[in-house]
Write an enzyme that holds these catalytic residues in place. Structure first.
Site, PDB file in Angstrom:
ATOM      1  N   ASP A   6       0.861  -1.186   0.000  1.00  8.71           N
ATOM      2  CA  ASP A   6       0.000   0.000   0.000  1.00  8.71           C
ATOM      3  C   ASP A   6       0.897   1.235   0.000  1.00  8.71           C
ATOM      4  O   ASP A   6       1.517   1.560   1.018  1.00  8.71           O
ATOM      5  CB  ASP A   6      -0.911  -0.028   1.230  1.00  8.71           C
ATOM      6  CG  ASP A   6      -1.775   1.218   1.362  1.00  8.71           C
ATOM      7  OD1 ASP A   6      -1.909   1.950   0.362  1.00  8.71           O
ATOM      8  OD2 ASP A   6      -2.314   1.445   2.466  1.00  8.71           O
ATOM      9  N   GLY A   8       1.140   4.894   0.191  1.00  8.63           N
ATOM     10  CA  GLY A   8       0.343   6.040   0.602  1.00  8.63           C
ATOM     11  C   GLY A   8       1.058   7.356   0.380  1.00  8.63           C
ATOM     12  O   GLY A   8       2.126   7.422  -0.243  1.00  8.63           O
ATOM     13  N   SER A  10       2.272   9.336   2.844  1.00  7.00           N
ATOM     14  CA  SER A  10       3.340   9.595   3.809  1.00  7.00           C
ATOM     15  C   SER A  10       4.229   8.383   4.075  1.00  7.00           C
ATOM     16  O   SER A  10       5.341   8.539   4.571  1.00  7.00           O
ATOM     17  CB  SER A  10       2.752  10.086   5.138  1.00  7.00           C
ATOM     18  OG  SER A  10       1.873   9.122   5.687  1.00  7.00           O
ATOM     19  N   ARG A  11       3.760   7.188   3.728  1.00  6.96           N
ATOM     20  CA  ARG A  11       4.560   5.991   3.987  1.00  6.96           C
ATOM     21  C   ARG A  11       4.102   4.838   3.100  1.00  6.96           C
ATOM     22  O   ARG A  11       3.041   4.894   2.469  1.00  6.96           O
ATOM     23  CB  ARG A  11       4.476   5.582   5.462  1.00  6.96           C
ATOM     24  CG  ARG A  11       3.064   5.303   5.949  1.00  6.96           C
ATOM     25  CD  ARG A  11       3.023   4.969   7.422  1.00  6.96           C
ATOM     26  NE  ARG A  11       1.666   4.700   7.884  1.00  6.96           N
ATOM     27  CZ  ARG A  11       1.364   4.034   8.985  1.00  6.96           C
ATOM     28  NH1 ARG A  11       2.335   3.569   9.756  1.00  6.96           N
ATOM     29  NH2 ARG A  11       0.109   3.827   9.329  1.00  6.96           N
ATOM     30  N   TYR A  93     -18.600   5.738 -10.692  1.00  7.81           N
ATOM     31  CA  TYR A  93     -17.859   6.633 -11.586  1.00  7.81           C
ATOM     32  C   TYR A  93     -18.044   6.218 -13.050  1.00  7.81           C
ATOM     33  O   TYR A  93     -17.977   5.028 -13.387  1.00  7.81           O
ATOM     34  CB  TYR A  93     -16.368   6.592 -11.266  1.00  7.81           C
ATOM     35  CG  TYR A  93     -15.896   7.490 -10.149  1.00  7.81           C
ATOM     36  CD1 TYR A  93     -16.711   7.797  -9.059  1.00  7.81           C
ATOM     37  CD2 TYR A  93     -14.607   8.007 -10.163  1.00  7.81           C
ATOM     38  CE1 TYR A  93     -16.250   8.604  -8.033  1.00  7.81           C
ATOM     39  CE2 TYR A  93     -14.133   8.812  -9.139  1.00  7.81           C
ATOM     40  CZ  TYR A  93     -14.969   9.105  -8.074  1.00  7.81           C
ATOM     41  OH  TYR A  93     -14.510   9.900  -7.057  1.00  7.81           O
ATOM     42  N   ASP A 102      -7.176   3.329  -3.277  1.00  2.40           N
ATOM     43  CA  ASP A 102      -7.337   3.140  -1.837  1.00  2.40           C
ATOM     44  C   ASP A 102      -8.815   3.145  -1.459  1.00  2.40           C
ATOM     45  O   ASP A 102      -9.273   2.311  -0.664  1.00  2.40           O
ATOM     46  CB  ASP A 102      -6.568   4.205  -1.055  1.00  2.40           C
ATOM     47  CG  ASP A 102      -6.954   5.632  -1.436  1.00  2.40           C
ATOM     48  OD1 ASP A 102      -7.462   5.858  -2.556  1.00  2.40           O
ATOM     49  OD2 ASP A 102      -6.738   6.537  -0.604  1.00  2.40           O
ATOM     50  N   THR A 125      -4.249  11.700   4.730  1.00  2.00           N
ATOM     51  CA  THR A 125      -3.984  13.065   4.283  1.00  2.00           C
ATOM     52  C   THR A 125      -5.287  13.790   3.977  1.00  2.00           C
ATOM     53  O   THR A 125      -5.454  14.970   4.285  1.00  2.00           O
ATOM     54  CB  THR A 125      -3.084  13.043   3.037  1.00  2.00           C
ATOM     55  OG1 THR A 125      -1.865  12.354   3.353  1.00  2.00           O
ATOM     56  CG2 THR A 125      -2.754  14.451   2.583  1.00  2.00           C
TER      57      THR A 125
END
EC number: 2.7.1.33
Length: 246
Positions: A6, A8, A10-11, A93, A102, A125
């Site tokens: 995963d 992301g 920030s990490r 969508y 995610d 975030t």
């Protein structure tokens, strides 16, 4: 065994196993993340398959693919949101690939736990919400600034540094605790309000799931929410499972 990744904002988190919950490890981009991945994954037996979800830059995915090739000479499956998945989820969508993987995987993960109408709230975030009815139809969603973005927006024009202190109190007694109280309580209250309105429109209740790094802070004291930190990985397993017969 699977190696699920995963990527992301920030990490990078990863799971080596064949189910959730399992041990999840992580590395921050502030560290030498490439070397840490090599050192950690070098110790793993060769995975049966490797799959990745990313909401970050394509360059990071490319680097991870190269690390995987060096270690095992394998390719990486990249998760992309699909219109229909295993008779479990139908995305609203018009261009489903534009839906963040995610959010897509979190909905799949929640559907693997519950076939009632549900709302999935991501707390990273950004704060994201996606609603799914009992037949697996995605009803849509919304995106708000997350805690750190909201904090930065309030502080960006402030001349002096304000050290943040997260507080459970409704009201603060200095600038830092006032900002903390406002963000801490306004964000989940706003999410609650939208879900309440949605329930009124639809005429039925939604099970509420929260995931992401700030899920416990924002929703941990709200009994109507089920905190599921591994929801994205659960969605990865659900996506990789054979289609169910209907």
């Amino acid at each position: 065994m699977y190696l699920l990744i995963d990527v992301g904002n920030s990490r990078i988190k990863w799971l080596y196993g064949n189910k959730v919950p399992s041990t999840i490890e992580a590395v921050s981009y502030k560290q030498d993340w490439q070397m840490k991945l090599i050192r950690a994954w070098h110790l793993l037996p060769e995975p049966e398959a490797i799959a990745l979800s990313s909401v970050n830059k394509a360059e990071i995915t490319t680097t991870i693919e190269e690390i995987v090739r060096q270690l095992w000479h394998k390719t990486v499956k990249i998760f992309v949101s699909q219109k229909q998945t295993n008779h479990t989820l139908t995305v609203v969508y018009q261009k489903p690939e534009k839906l963040g993987s995610d959010r897509y995987l979190a909905m799949l993960g929640a559907r693997s736990l519950c076939h009632d109408p549900l709302c999935v709230v991501g707390c990273g975030t950004a704060i994201t919400l996606d609603a799914v009815d009992g037949d697996g139809r995605h009803l849509g969603g919304f995106i708000l600034p997350g805690m750190r973005l909201a904090e930065n927006a309030l502080l960006q024009n402030t001349q002096k540094l304000v050290p943040m202190r997260w507080t459970p109190h409704l009201l603060g007694n200095d600038t830092a605790s006032c900002i903390s109280a406002g963000i801490h309580h306004a964000l989940p209250a706003g999410v609650d309000h939208i879900i309440d309105e949605l329930e009124g429109q639809c005429g039925y209740y939604f099970k509420r799931f929260a995931f992401g790094g700030d899920a416990q802070i924002l929703f941990g004291n709200r009994p109507t929410y089920r905190i599921e930190p591994d929801l994205i990985f659960g969605g990865m397993f659900a996506h990789l499972s054979p289609p169910k017969q209907v």
